[in-house]
Write a protein that holds these residues in place. Structure first.
Motif, PDB file in Angstrom:
ATOM      1  N   PRO A 169      77.278  89.697 125.462  1.00  0.00           N
ATOM      2  CA  PRO A 169      77.559  90.834 124.578  1.00  0.00           C
ATOM      3  C   PRO A 169      78.528  91.862 125.172  1.00  0.00           C
ATOM      4  O   PRO A 169      79.118  92.644 124.445  1.00  0.00           O
ATOM      5  CB  PRO A 169      76.176  91.451 124.356  1.00  0.00           C
ATOM      6  CG  PRO A 169      75.235  90.301 124.506  1.00  0.00           C
ATOM      7  CD  PRO A 169      75.835  89.468 125.606  1.00  0.00           C
ATOM      8  N   ARG A 170      78.730  91.858 126.480  1.00  0.00           N
ATOM      9  CA  ARG A 170      79.659  92.811 127.111  1.00  0.00           C
ATOM     10  C   ARG A 170      81.093  92.302 127.160  1.00  0.00           C
ATOM     11  O   ARG A 170      81.992  93.001 127.625  1.00  0.00           O
ATOM     12  CB  ARG A 170      79.175  93.130 128.527  1.00  0.00           C
ATOM     13  CG  ARG A 170      77.885  93.935 128.556  1.00  0.00           C
ATOM     14  CD  ARG A 170      77.392  94.154 129.970  1.00  0.00           C
ATOM     15  NE  ARG A 170      76.964  92.916 130.615  1.00  0.00           N
ATOM     16  CZ  ARG A 170      75.775  92.348 130.458  1.00  0.00           C
ATOM     17  NH1 ARG A 170      74.874  92.892 129.664  1.00  0.00           N
ATOM     18  NH2 ARG A 170      75.461  91.230 131.085  1.00  0.00           N
ATOM     19  N   ALA A 171      81.351  91.098 126.707  1.00  0.00           N
ATOM     20  CA  ALA A 171      82.668  90.475 126.834  1.00  0.00           C
ATOM     21  C   ALA A 171      83.712  91.126 125.932  1.00  0.00           C
ATOM     22  O   ALA A 171      83.416  91.568 124.824  1.00  0.00           O
ATOM     23  CB  ALA A 171      82.569  88.991 126.494  1.00  0.00           C
ATOM     24  N   SER A 172      84.938  91.165 126.440  1.00  0.00           N
ATOM     25  CA  SER A 172      86.100  91.532 125.632  1.00  0.00           C
ATOM     26  C   SER A 172      87.319  90.811 126.195  1.00  0.00           C
ATOM     27  O   SER A 172      87.398  90.549 127.394  1.00  0.00           O
ATOM     28  CB  SER A 172      86.329  93.045 125.613  1.00  0.00           C
ATOM     29  OG  SER A 172      86.801  93.501 126.853  1.00  0.00           O
ATOM     30  N   LEU A 173      88.224  90.471 125.305  1.00  0.00           N
ATOM     31  CA  LEU A 173      89.449  89.767 125.687  1.00  0.00           C
ATOM     32  C   LEU A 173      90.645  90.625 125.326  1.00  0.00           C
ATOM     33  O   LEU A 173      90.615  91.353 124.339  1.00  0.00           O
ATOM     34  CB  LEU A 173      89.565  88.434 124.946  1.00  0.00           C
ATOM     35  CG  LEU A 173      88.384  87.480 124.993  1.00  0.00           C
ATOM     36  CD1 LEU A 173      88.683  86.250 124.142  1.00  0.00           C
ATOM     37  CD2 LEU A 173      88.083  87.088 126.429  1.00  0.00           C
TER      38      LEU A 173
END
Length: 148
Positions: free
Chosen positions: A76-80
């Motif tokens: 849930p903390r991922a970002s690209l």
């Protein structure tokens, strides 16, 4: 002290077996494309898993074109973050100069879902385009299993 053959053999086998580890990406703002290609090729060849658990920007996103997608997941903390490739500022007097050849090379690595997202969002530009956790990101990569 007496050492028997069987425990010695087991110890040697354990020492010779390569350790498998997951790569946890938490704050990766990118860097040199050639370095990321080599890093991800090593991870792919060792059949390791990649867990994106934070920021994965720029060259970091090459993971999607090199490591098999079934070995990559997001928390849930991922970002690209995606942008055009540019030349090393050390050679351009500190000015950001984009590279059409480098950008084309980046795009050639990305799988169809990444290319589709980039296209739907106006293509690669010099400005960072980000995807945060949610349905848009899950169209590209699966969420990590609950056991994470």
């Amino acid at each position: 002290m007496r050492i028997t053959f069987l425990p010695l053999l087991l110890l040697l086998l354990l020492a010779a077996t390569p350790a498998r580890a997951d790569l946890h990406i938490t704050r990766d703002h990118g860097g040199y494309v050639t370095e990321y290609k080599a890093k991800y090729e090593r991870i792919r060849d060792r059949k390791e898993r990649v867990i994106i658990d934070g920021i994965c920007n720029s060259a970091c996103t090459l993971v999607f074109g090199i490591v098999p997608m079934n070995k990559v997941c997001v928390t849930p903390r991922a970002s690209l973050g995606f942008h055009q490739a540019y030349y090393d500022k050390a050679f351009t007097f500190g000015i950001k100069v984009t590279s059409a050849e480098g950008t084309s090379d980046l795009m050639s690595y990305y799988p169809r879902p990444v290319k589709d997202w980039i296209r739907r969002n106006g293509g690669l530009t010099s400005e960072m385009k980000k995807i945060k956790n949610g349905t848009e990101l899950w169209k590209i990569v699966d969420p990590c299993p609950e056991e994470f």
